[in-house]
Design an enzyme around this catalytic site. Sequence first.
Site, PDB file in Angstrom:
ATOM      1  N   GLU A   2       0.809  -1.214   0.000  1.00 45.33           N
ATOM      2  CA  GLU A   2       0.000   0.000   0.000  1.00 45.33           C
ATOM      3  C   GLU A   2       0.844   1.266   0.000  1.00 45.33           C
ATOM      4  O   GLU A   2       1.949   1.281   0.525  1.00 45.33           O
ATOM      5  CB  GLU A   2      -0.820   0.100   1.280  1.00 45.33           C
ATOM      6  CG  GLU A   2      -1.436  -1.150   1.707  1.00 45.33           C
ATOM      7  CD  GLU A   2      -2.132  -0.992   3.049  1.00 45.33           C
ATOM      8  OE1 GLU A   2      -2.625  -2.005   3.517  1.00 45.33           O
ATOM      9  OE2 GLU A   2      -2.170   0.114   3.607  1.00 45.33           O
ATOM     10  N   CYS A  26       3.026   8.226   1.603  1.00 48.43           N
ATOM     11  CA  CYS A  26       3.541   7.273   2.578  1.00 48.43           C
ATOM     12  C   CYS A  26       3.767   5.951   1.828  1.00 48.43           C
ATOM     13  O   CYS A  26       2.823   5.408   1.243  1.00 48.43           O
ATOM     14  CB  CYS A  26       2.453   7.154   3.647  1.00 48.43           C
ATOM     15  SG  CYS A  26       2.741   5.921   4.864  1.00 48.43           S
ATOM     16  N   CYS A  62       5.784  -7.353   7.764  1.00 50.71           N
ATOM     17  CA  CYS A  62       6.876  -6.920   8.644  1.00 50.71           C
ATOM     18  C   CYS A  62       7.086  -8.001   9.695  1.00 50.71           C
ATOM     19  O   CYS A  62       6.128  -8.579  10.209  1.00 50.71           O
ATOM     20  CB  CYS A  62       6.530  -5.596   9.319  1.00 50.71           C
ATOM     21  SG  CYS A  62       7.841  -5.011  10.435  1.00 50.71           S
ATOM     22  N   CYS A  88       5.018  -5.410  16.204  1.00 48.92           N
ATOM     23  CA  CYS A  88       4.539  -4.431  17.190  1.00 48.92           C
ATOM     24  C   CYS A  88       3.048  -4.710  17.432  1.00 48.92           C
ATOM     25  O   CYS A  88       2.301  -4.938  16.469  1.00 48.92           O
ATOM     26  CB  CYS A  88       4.741  -3.009  16.682  1.00 48.92           C
ATOM     27  SG  CYS A  88       6.471  -2.652  16.315  1.00 48.92           S
ATOM     28  N   CYS A 108       0.061  -2.918  15.454  1.00 51.70           N
ATOM     29  CA  CYS A 108       0.235  -2.647  14.026  1.00 51.70           C
ATOM     30  C   CYS A 108      -0.333  -3.747  13.136  1.00 51.70           C
ATOM     31  O   CYS A 108      -0.042  -4.931  13.327  1.00 51.70           O
ATOM     32  CB  CYS A 108       1.732  -2.470  13.744  1.00 51.70           C
ATOM     33  SG  CYS A 108       2.112  -2.334  11.999  1.00 51.70           S
ATOM     34  N   CYS A 151      -0.894   1.987   7.968  1.00 53.69           N
ATOM     35  CA  CYS A 151       0.041   0.890   8.000  1.00 53.69           C
ATOM     36  C   CYS A 151      -0.558  -0.517   7.807  1.00 53.69           C
ATOM     37  O   CYS A 151      -0.879  -1.199   8.780  1.00 53.69           O
ATOM     38  CB  CYS A 151       0.736   0.986   9.361  1.00 53.69           C
ATOM     39  SG  CYS A 151       2.326   0.220   9.413  1.00 53.69           S
TER      40      CYS A 151
HETATM   41  N1  SAH Z   1       8.383   0.059  10.515  1.00 58.06           N
HETATM   42  C1  SAH Z   1       8.568   1.457  10.556  1.00 58.06           C
HETATM   43  C2  SAH Z   1       7.814   2.214   9.483  1.00 58.06           C
HETATM   44  C3  SAH Z   1       6.415   1.761   9.176  1.00 58.06           C
HETATM   45  S1  SAH Z   1       5.242   1.986  10.456  1.00 58.06           S
HETATM   46  C4  SAH Z   1       8.228   1.986  11.919  1.00 58.06           C
HETATM   47  O1  SAH Z   1       7.645   1.271  12.709  1.00 58.06           O
HETATM   48  O2  SAH Z   1       8.595   3.131  12.176  1.00 58.06           O
HETATM   49  C5  SAH Z   1       4.948   3.722  10.332  1.00 58.06           C
HETATM   50  C6  SAH Z   1       4.345   4.326  11.586  1.00 58.06           C
HETATM   51  O3  SAH Z   1       2.982   3.880  11.761  1.00 58.06           O
HETATM   52  C7  SAH Z   1       5.107   3.922  12.847  1.00 58.06           C
HETATM   53  O4  SAH Z   1       5.372   5.038  13.655  1.00 58.06           O
HETATM   54  C8  SAH Z   1       4.138   2.967  13.474  1.00 58.06           C
HETATM   55  O5  SAH Z   1       4.363   2.847  14.821  1.00 58.06           O
HETATM   56  C9  SAH Z   1       2.786   3.574  13.113  1.00 58.06           C
HETATM   57  N2  SAH Z   1       1.665   2.678  13.332  1.00 58.06           N
HETATM   58  C10 SAH Z   1       1.598   1.353  13.167  1.00 58.06           C
HETATM   59  N3  SAH Z   1       0.401   0.859  13.527  1.00 58.06           N
HETATM   60  C11 SAH Z   1      -0.341   1.921  13.923  1.00 58.06           C
HETATM   61  C12 SAH Z   1      -1.673   2.071  14.422  1.00 58.06           C
HETATM   62  N4  SAH Z   1      -2.489   1.014  14.569  1.00 58.06           N
HETATM   63  N5  SAH Z   1      -2.086   3.303  14.737  1.00 58.06           N
HETATM   64  C13 SAH Z   1      -1.273   4.384  14.586  1.00 58.06           C
HETATM   65  N6  SAH Z   1      -0.014   4.299  14.116  1.00 58.06           N
HETATM   66  C14 SAH Z   1       0.461   3.082  13.802  1.00 58.06           C
HETATM   67 FE1  SF4 Z   2       6.765  -3.343  11.587  1.00 61.35          FE
HETATM   68 FE2  SF4 Z   2       4.436  -2.181  12.110  1.00 61.35          FE
HETATM   69 FE3  SF4 Z   2       6.300  -2.342  14.009  1.00 61.35          FE
HETATM   70 FE4  SF4 Z   2       6.657  -0.659  11.919  1.00 61.35          FE
HETATM   71  S1  SF4 Z   2       5.051  -0.526  13.498  1.00 61.35           S
HETATM   72  S2  SF4 Z   2       8.139  -2.098  12.808  1.00 61.35           S
HETATM   73  S3  SF4 Z   2       5.671  -1.874  10.294  1.00 61.35           S
HETATM   74  S4  SF4 Z   2       5.247  -4.092  13.052  1.00 61.35           S
END
Ligand code: SAH
Ligand code: SF4
Length: 360
Positions: A100, A113, A120, A124, A127, A338
């Site tokens: 995406e 973005c 991934c 986290c 996410c 994301c």
């Molecule tokens: N992996 C990298 C970049 C992709 S995620 C990282 O984690 O930085 C990009 C951003 O989206 C990150 O700051 C991540 O924490 C945030 N993100 C992921 N899931 C989310 C959610 N459910 N709500 C808000 N932000 C989220």
């Molecule tokens: Fe991976 Fe999502 Fe964590 Fe970014 S926020 S490192 S995309 S699991």
Amino acid sequence: MTDVSAAADLLALTPQQARTALASWLAAAGEPGFRVRQVLPRLWTRPVTRWSEATELPASLRAALAVRWPLTRLELAVRQVSRDGTEKYLWRLADGEAIESVLIPEGRRRTLCISSQVGCALGCVFCATGRMGFRRQLSPAEIAGQVRELILTDPARRPTNVVFMGMGEPLLNWDAVDVALTILNDRDGLAIGARHITVSTVGILPALARFAARPEQFRLAISLHAPTSPERRALMPIEKKYPLADLMPALRQFPRRVTFEYVLIAGRNDSPAAADALADLAIPLRAMVNLLPLHPGGAPDLLPSSAAAMDAFARHLRARGVEAVRRRSRGLDISAACGQLRVELEARRKVRAEQHSHVQ
Ligand code: SAH
Ligand code: SF4
């Protein structure tokens, strides 16, 4: 080093490498020297979907280019436009995978973005991409190609800013991201200013050092999300491998101001004590803090902090002298965060498949 003469894909090379590869191929084909200056802009500056569209070139050359240098395409599978103007793109890749990009218009700025991996590995807990797990790396052509394809849909959509905040962890795909950064920034590439390109990472230290060593002024955003190691470990498993105790000294080495990304989750990381601990991390670095509302859908058991709690958290940071910005949640109605669109489509497909199997 990339062996440019063996390369199959000009879009996976830096513009400089693509120029070298093209020059030797054109020379071997007996073409005049000026052809390189005609062909190269068709990669990124004035992109074509296929070589046959580059009608300024002789038909025989266009045919030969199509055979020797096929252009990697990303096929637009879904485009959704949110009520707030956010546009979400789901691209189908050659092997059927999907990634995406999200285009966020804000005044004169259009921020795209982009994704750096399919899925991934880092898991986290909040996410949607993390829940999907890791599928594969993206090539430089697929990373920068998200911008190229967007421009091909309509040149007016050309982004002014690019952020690596889509699917994937860019610093776990450093070799491809390294090339993609050059393509995005190079005058013969997409010519986006380095200060308008942001890499967002959880802090993969070896690759972070390589990113920091690049001479361009690319921006760095660190996904922090918790100010102490135990709290961060509960949200982000990577904290075990690259703990805050190692990340913070590495950030002190980064030559520019960094931004902390902080998703506010009710009862998990939004207390006044957390704001204080976050300020303690931000102040010595003069880091800016982006406060983001938790996007529902990443984890059903987590709730976004209330607006009042977000305000209080931001006020607390500012009272300590930290520059804190509350980001609005954009594109909520089209699940523009994301990995969410792909996850949603797959869930729908699964439901359809299950309904199907019930019928049989
Ligand atoms: N992996 C990298 C970049 C992709 S995620 C990282 O984690 O930085 C990009 C951003 O989206 C990150 O700051 C991540 O924490 C945030 N993100 C992921 N899931 C989310 C959610 N459910 N709500 C808000 N932000 C989220
Ligand atoms: Fe991976 Fe999502 Fe964590 Fe970014 S926020 S490192 S995309 S699991």
